[in-house]
Every structure is written in structure tokens, then in C-alpha cells.
Scaffold this motif. Structure first.
Motif, PDB file in Angstrom:
ATOM      1  N   ASP A  74     102.471  51.434  29.294  1.00  0.00           N
ATOM      2  CA  ASP A  74     102.099  50.084  29.771  1.00  0.00           C
ATOM      3  C   ASP A  74     102.885  49.006  29.038  1.00  0.00           C
ATOM      4  O   ASP A  74     103.333  48.026  29.632  1.00  0.00           O
ATOM      5  N   SER A  81     100.142  57.016  25.170  1.00  0.00           N
ATOM      6  CA  SER A  81      99.923  56.693  26.590  1.00  0.00           C
ATOM      7  C   SER A  81     100.006  55.190  26.824  1.00  0.00           C
ATOM      8  O   SER A  81     100.441  54.733  27.882  1.00  0.00           O
ATOM      9  N   MET A  82      99.601  54.383  25.818  1.00  0.00           N
ATOM     10  CA  MET A  82      99.635  52.938  25.986  1.00  0.00           C
ATOM     11  C   MET A  82     101.074  52.410  25.931  1.00  0.00           C
ATOM     12  O   MET A  82     101.369  51.339  26.486  1.00  0.00           O
ATOM     13  N   ASP A 105     103.891  46.760  19.609  1.00  0.00           N
ATOM     14  CA  ASP A 105     103.007  47.912  19.811  1.00  0.00           C
ATOM     15  C   ASP A 105     101.830  47.576  20.717  1.00  0.00           C
ATOM     16  O   ASP A 105     100.846  48.312  20.756  1.00  0.00           O
ATOM     17  N   CYS A 106     101.972  46.452  21.456  1.00  0.00           N
ATOM     18  CA  CYS A 106     100.895  46.066  22.381  1.00  0.00           C
ATOM     19  C   CYS A 106     101.442  45.033  23.356  1.00  0.00           C
ATOM     20  O   CYS A 106     102.480  44.407  23.091  1.00  0.00           O
ATOM     21  N   TYR A 143      94.982  40.746  13.270  1.00  0.00           N
ATOM     22  CA  TYR A 143      95.968  40.625  12.205  1.00  0.00           C
ATOM     23  C   TYR A 143      96.086  39.170  11.785  1.00  0.00           C
ATOM     24  O   TYR A 143      96.294  38.298  12.624  1.00  0.00           O
ATOM     25  N   ARG A 186      96.165  53.493  10.764  1.00  0.00           N
ATOM     26  CA  ARG A 186      96.426  53.249  12.185  1.00  0.00           C
ATOM     27  C   ARG A 186      96.926  51.819  12.394  1.00  0.00           C
ATOM     28  O   ARG A 186      96.980  51.340  13.518  1.00  0.00           O
ATOM     29  N   ASP A 242      94.018  52.190  25.535  1.00  0.00           N
ATOM     30  CA  ASP A 242      93.408  51.493  26.660  1.00  0.00           C
ATOM     31  C   ASP A 242      91.919  51.764  26.782  1.00  0.00           C
ATOM     32  O   ASP A 242      91.257  51.204  27.658  1.00  0.00           O
ATOM     33  N   TRP A 245      91.909  45.158  16.783  1.00  0.00           N
ATOM     34  CA  TRP A 245      92.564  44.906  15.498  1.00  0.00           C
ATOM     35  C   TRP A 245      92.945  43.436  15.464  1.00  0.00           C
ATOM     36  O   TRP A 245      93.616  42.941  16.376  1.00  0.00           O
ATOM     37  N   LYS A 288      94.511  49.800  20.039  1.00  0.00           N
ATOM     38  CA  LYS A 288      95.414  50.930  19.815  1.00  0.00           C
ATOM     39  C   LYS A 288      95.521  51.828  21.035  1.00  0.00           C
ATOM     40  O   LYS A 288      96.397  52.685  21.116  1.00  0.00           O
ATOM     41  N   PHE A 311      99.826  50.303  12.414  1.00  0.00           N
ATOM     42  CA  PHE A 311     100.992  50.058  13.275  1.00  0.00           C
ATOM     43  C   PHE A 311     101.063  51.109  14.368  1.00  0.00           C
ATOM     44  O   PHE A 311     100.865  52.287  14.122  1.00  0.00           O
ATOM     45  N   GLY A 312     101.417  50.663  15.571  1.00  0.00           N
ATOM     46  CA  GLY A 312     101.619  51.605  16.656  1.00  0.00           C
ATOM     47  C   GLY A 312     100.421  51.704  17.564  1.00  0.00           C
ATOM     48  O   GLY A 312      99.299  51.323  17.203  1.00  0.00           O
ATOM     49  N   CYS A 313     100.681  52.204  18.772  1.00  0.00           N
ATOM     50  CA  CYS A 313      99.610  52.402  19.742  1.00  0.00           C
ATOM     51  C   CYS A 313      99.603  53.869  20.136  1.00  0.00           C
ATOM     52  O   CYS A 313     100.544  54.608  19.846  1.00  0.00           O
ATOM     53  N   GLU A 314      98.546  54.273  20.796  1.00  0.00           N
ATOM     54  CA  GLU A 314      98.516  55.627  21.347  1.00  0.00           C
ATOM     55  C   GLU A 314      99.707  55.766  22.303  1.00  0.00           C
ATOM     56  O   GLU A 314     100.015  54.827  23.041  1.00  0.00           O
TER      57      GLU A 314
END
Lengths: 377, 377
Positions: free
Chosen positions: A157, A153-154, A112-113, B285, A146, B276, B283, B274, A148-151
Motif C-alpha cells: 500500500d 503486506s503494508m 514506512d507508512c 513520534y 518495532r 493495516d 505509534w 505498523k 521502524f518499518g511496517c509489516e
């Protein structure tokens, strides 16, 4: 509750609190999902209940496995799954654990990143990655965060970065929230996912898969949708948003697969009041609590059905608490739980819907109480 | 943090998250309490950390033991305590467990209702019982609830009932709340206890003991009172309310005895954002979370000091979360935790003040992660 579980408890009379899981119900649930969503691959969320008997049955039935750690991957392999049927679904992985999983043959990883993509690229060259996106979880009963996961739009990328590092950008995943009783909850996330497929295709990244996550409910006190109802709503939403370019889909049921297959037998240790006032609430103390397997009563999120030998008799609202010397070990207090007036100290009670997220949450031995015993029959 | 712990970690380099407890600190804390309250017997709350090395050291130093279950009683006996140095301090006991404890020689039991008194009377004839009363716990950092204790007025019925059943009504207990940094918190409860001594004496019941409970703080981020400061305030309040008829007193330190003796070594698994957006919170972890031993971060109640190799460098507020696939496994989010900007994935961190309430809260294997390793040195 099944006759097999009742028979087992009657015959074996195990001492102390224990969970009994009926494999027939697990089989039925698996076949229910498979029938309701025939074009979707099922990845059982091992964390819900990793009992070897459950994993072996599901492996035999053809299930795939969503694993949160290398230990869970080992458990799935031991149960007979081949590595191509395993997803390393945790977005938070040590690099050396990714390497171990890859060495075992696993090549499907959640991210997620970009930082996690870089780890995968370093030690699992060419592997497939799917990006988890944030989802609001509205309507779910177990709190989402929040974490797990990204926005969305990210995610663009993240997955183009994966492509640039010679990984295989494979798909999008999301989770609509555990114990999600609204079958329409998948619609919005699928619309976002379809948008990402489109945006990424424009950048030359052709995704193949949508991971629809878990969220399938187990029956507690309220009614829940059938597997068919979930399947109809979800596949309807997939068609609505993806048109005639339907992607591969996978689901990750955990609670929905095993929650309803298990019953915890417990004992009433004490019933008392805090004062002599006539209307004072009764406190009912069990030999199992938040630290013995019922962690999901946290914030009173999950409200389990409780059966007693007095069912049908007059009931009054009670506070229910566990046996440890910890003030936080209270199961239901904000919304007291109706229990029969005739309930007595020493009575055995049955807590239904406890096949998922109980044994493994159980503490090592808080207050000296042993971990929750489990019998899979 | 002690040099012995740092040396151990440097030399042994254990893999995975682990707790290291320095027995020198436990010894120092025990002697601190003993010196500050020379006329008070110390009952170590075994549930805080039942590591055999800790129990043996305390048994050798002359400590008594507050046990929550028969397993803990066995552990205390194994460590060298005689049964007269053991209190079965849980107000919620199965009758067969009371019988087992009594058979082992234990004759001091906590109660908070007539129902529990009746159990004790049936299987532990003549035993000493003390009644726990409710206390508001104002100023404590770990939430108290109404789970333990009864309204003071009911304690009169409970203890006269004990007398009528030929038990020995022995005293009153209360708990001012865990991590209680206000040394005056004992005053009000002691005033109530003195009143109960008086009312019961009028009914021919002569109590002997006040159990002052735990609540003694471990050092986390904020300053805490010294053992001397606790002793001065508490014994002052005892004299104020009991005049020249000072009862026996006992204390039950758990967190205050071992909390500051332990350090958890953990690893940064992932640092990400989360979205840009420039001001987006990081975050962080870790490989340990709520289900791996840090359960007391529940509702962000306990805020542990965290040390990194970048301490002193510029820091920004971070959300800190554990490694499991559980959305609830977030340690600090409502009040983000400042961590150095230069912190990196793979960095080792040290979590201080973790000697109490960590190993035993640790889950059996949630998400396949093994229970917290512990080394007592």
C-alpha cells in the motif's frame, strides 16, 4: 588498538576521558566493504560518528551517506558529498525537514507508512522513496524494536500510494539488527523483499533497489565475521531470492565502519567494596559512564574490551560504574566484568571498539561533566 | 503548567523542542520546603537543573548546594553561594577534584569507603566527611542501585578511619530513592543512622549531622505528598530515633525543587501504524525522545503528563517514540500511553513535570539533533 592511537595518547596525554579515532582503520574498513561487495553502494550511517575528518575521508573514498536529519545532511555536504550520494534514511521526518533536504538536492527518502509518503509527496515532488519493512532482528546484540518499518503486506500500500502521488517508488529497506554477527540474518528479509518486488510488479510498480541496512559488527569481545563473509552470505542470498533480476543494492554500515577505529581513554576514579565481607564484589568507578558516551552499555547490551596496564594478571569479576550521582549510571553489574586485582585508583584504562555511538550519545553536561572529547588522527 | 509558561510559548513561539522553567514555581517550592522543615538546611541538588537563573534565585533565597563535580561547585559559586553553603556530595571523586574543591573553600565531602576517605585526608586536611549508607529505596519510582553507599556496619570503619586521619567525621547520609512518594521511607534509614551515631559515639566519634538526601517527588501523573507531609513524617522519624539528641539535618531536593517548574514543548512528527489491522496500536513520534532530554523514560520509569489541544476527546493507547534512528529511542511501549484519536501530525504538545533531569541528560547531537533548548522565565 593501533600504534597510532597509543602514540597519540603517549605524546599528547589529554586530560579527562577522551575518544581517539584512527582514520587508517576507517579507510581500511571502507575498502574492506567495497572489496567484499563491489556491486553494492556504501552509505555510511553518519549517526555512528559524524566527526568531520571521518566524513571527509569517506567522501573522498567515494562513500555515500545515510543521514538521519538535515544537520547530518549538511555535515555530509560540507564533507564534500554531492546530494545524489545522500539518503535521508530516517522514517520520521518533519515535513519542513523533507522540504529542506529536497531543496539541498537530496531525492532519496525512507518511509514506512502512507502518512510519511504524503509528506514527501507534498514537498519533494517526484522524489524516490524506499519503504522500510519490519524484520525480527534475531541474533543482533543491540536491541531492535518495532519502531521502524511496517509489516511487509503494508509496504505494498505504501509504495503504490507513493506511485499514485507521483513519487518514484524505488525500493525496500530493512535492518537485521545492530551488531548482527549472523551473516545468514539477511536471508529471510531478502526473501520477503523479493516477494514484495514481485507483488508490486504485478501492480505495475517496478522497484529497483534493496537497501540491506546496517548491522555489520564491530569487534568487541567476541569474534565477528569479516567483510568478505558478510558479502558472500548476503550476495548469495540476493542471488538466491532475486535470481537473474538482481536489483541495485546498498548497505549502511556505521558501527562496522568506525566502531573498531576508536579507543576511549579513561581513568579509574575509585575502587571499593560495599561491605567488609571477604567475597564482596569490587566496584570500579571510571571517569566515563552511561551519560558520558557509553550509552550502549544500556541493559549491558554492548560489552567493550577494556585494557589495563595489568593485563595478564589475576582478575576477579567487578561491577563497573560511571562517575555521575545517578544510580542508573552503572555499566556492567548483571554480568560483572573481570578486571585485574592489581588495578589501582588513578590507573588509566583503554576501552576498545568505541569509535561508534559514543561522542554523540554523550550528554550535554550531566552532573557538570563535560561532553566526551574526541580526537580524530 | 503555569500561565507564565503558556504566555511565553504563545508569545515567543520557539522553534523545535524546548524546556520552559517558571522561576515562580521554583521559589514557591523552596519556600515550601523551608516552611515545612524549618530546622533543616536545604541543599539543592544542582544536577537536577543547573540553569544559572535557578541557581541565582536559590542562592538569593538562602539555599545551600549539593554538587556532583567541580564544575557544579563553580556554578554554585558563580550564582552567589559561599563555599560553606556547598557540599561535594558525590562519593566518586578524583583526588585532584577534591583538592580543587578544597582550594575553593569547600570542606564538606561525601564518602562511602576508606579509599575515598584517604583521598580526602591527603588533599583536604581536616575537612568534614559524611558517610553514605546503602538504603533499599523501596517504593521509589526511579531505580536505585547499590552504586552509592556502603553497608551500615562498614560506615563505622569508614568514619573512625576518617577520625584517625584527622578528618572531621561529620555525619551519615542516605537516599531513599528518587521520586519517593512514601513519606515513611525515611523511617528505617533514620533508625539505622541513629544506631550508627550511637556505635560511633562509643568509639569516641561524635557525629553531628544526618543528611536525609533527596527523593522528594515531583508531580507527574500520580498524586504526591506535600512538603508539609514529608516534613511531618521525616521530622517525626528523626525525633523517634534520636530522642532528645536531635542532630543537624539537611535535605537535598532536586526533582522536588524544579521538576514541577518546567514544561517541554514538543511536536508530533508522525502518527502511523505498523500494519493495516484495525486494532493495531498507533505509534506517535515526537521531535524529542530519550536522547533529547527524556532519558528518565528509561524502562518507562517516569511517566510524564502530556497535554494536547485535544484533551478531553476520546483517547486510545499509543506507543510514543522519539525522532532518532535508534530503536531504543521509544518512550512508552510496555505500558502504552492514551492519546486523543484526533491528535494530528504537526500538533504541538506539552510535557509537564520536566524541569528536572532533562536538559543536562540531553545528548550532544545524536542523529544531528541539537541539545534541548532551555528558557528560564
Amino acid at each position: 588498538m593501533t600504534d597510532r592511537i597509543l602514540d597519540f595518547l603517549r605524546t599528547r596525554r589529554p586530560d579527562g576521558p577522551c575518544l581517539v579515532v584512527d582514520l587508517d582503520v576507517v579507510r581500511q574498513n571502507y575498502l574492506g566493504f567495497a572489496h567484499a561487495m563491489p556491486d553494492t553502494r556504501i552509505f555510511y550511517a553518519v549517526k555512528a560518528n559524524p566527526a568531520p575528518e571521518i566524513l571527509s575521508l569517506l567522501a573522498e573514498l567515494g562513500s555515500n551517506f545515510d543521514c538521519a536529519s538535515v544537520v547530518e545532511i549538511d555535515q555530509a555536504l560540507t564533507a564534500g558529498a554531492t546530494p545524489d550520494r545522500i539518503s535521508f534514511g530516517n522514517t520520521i521526518k518533519k515535513e519542513r525537514d523533507i522540504a529542506r533536504a529536497f531543496a539541498l538536492g537530496v531525492d532519496l527518502f525512507a518511509v514506512d507508512c502512507v502518512e510519511e509518503v504524503e509528506k514527501v509527496a507534498r514537498v519533494a515532488p517526484g522524489a524516490r522513496v524506499f519503504c522500510r519493512i519490519l524484520c525480527d532482528g534475531e541474533g543482533a546484540e543491540w536491541p531492535l524494536s518495532r519502531k521502524f518499518g511496517c509489516e511487509p503486506s503494508m509496504a505494498i500500500d505504501v509504495l503504490t500510494h507513493a506511485r499514485d502521488l507521483n513519487l518514484t517508488p524505488y525500493g525496500i529497506s530493512f535492518h537485521v539488527g545492530s551488531q548482527q554477527r549472523d551473516t545468514e540474518a539477511w536471508d529471510r528479509a531478502l526473501s520477503v523483499a523479493a516477494g514484495l518486488f514481485h507483488s508490486l510488479a504485478e501492480r505495475g510498480v517496478e522497484l529497483k533497489m534493496v537497501n540491506l541496512g546496517g548491522g555489520f559488527a564491530a569487534k568487541y569481545l567476541k569474534d565477528i565475521p569479516s567483510a568478505e563473509a558478510y558479502g558472500r552470505a548476503i550476495m548469495g542470498a540476493v542471488r538466491r531470492h532475486f535470481g537473474n533480476r538482481i536489483p541495485e543494492t546498498i548497505i549502511e554500515p556505521g558501527r562496522g565502519m568506525v566502531g573498531g577505529a576508536g579507543v576511549i581513554k579513561a581513568e579509574v576514579v575509585l575502587i571499593s567494596k560495599k561491605s567488609d565481607a571477604v567475597d564482596e564484589t569490587r566496584w570500579v568507578y571510571l571517569d566515563i559512564g552511561k551519560f558520558g558516551g557509553l550509552a550502549e552499555t544500556m541493559d549491558e547490551a554492548i560489552r567493550y574490551p577494556i585494557r589495563t596496564r595489568h593485563d595478564g594478571a589475576q582478575a576477579t569479576p567487578c561491577v563497573i560504574a560511571g562517575p555521575t550521582c545517578d544510580s542508573a549510571d552503572v555499566l556492567y553489574e548483571q554480568t560483572p566484568y573481570p578486571l585485574p586485582i592489581s588495578l589501582e585508583i588513578g590507573d588509566e584504562i583503554l576501552i576498545e571498539g568505541t569509535g561508534a555511538y559514543t561522542t554523540t550519545y554523550s550528554s550535554m553536561g550531566f552532573n557538570g561533566f563535560p561532553p566526551l572529547q574526541s580526537y580524530v588522527i
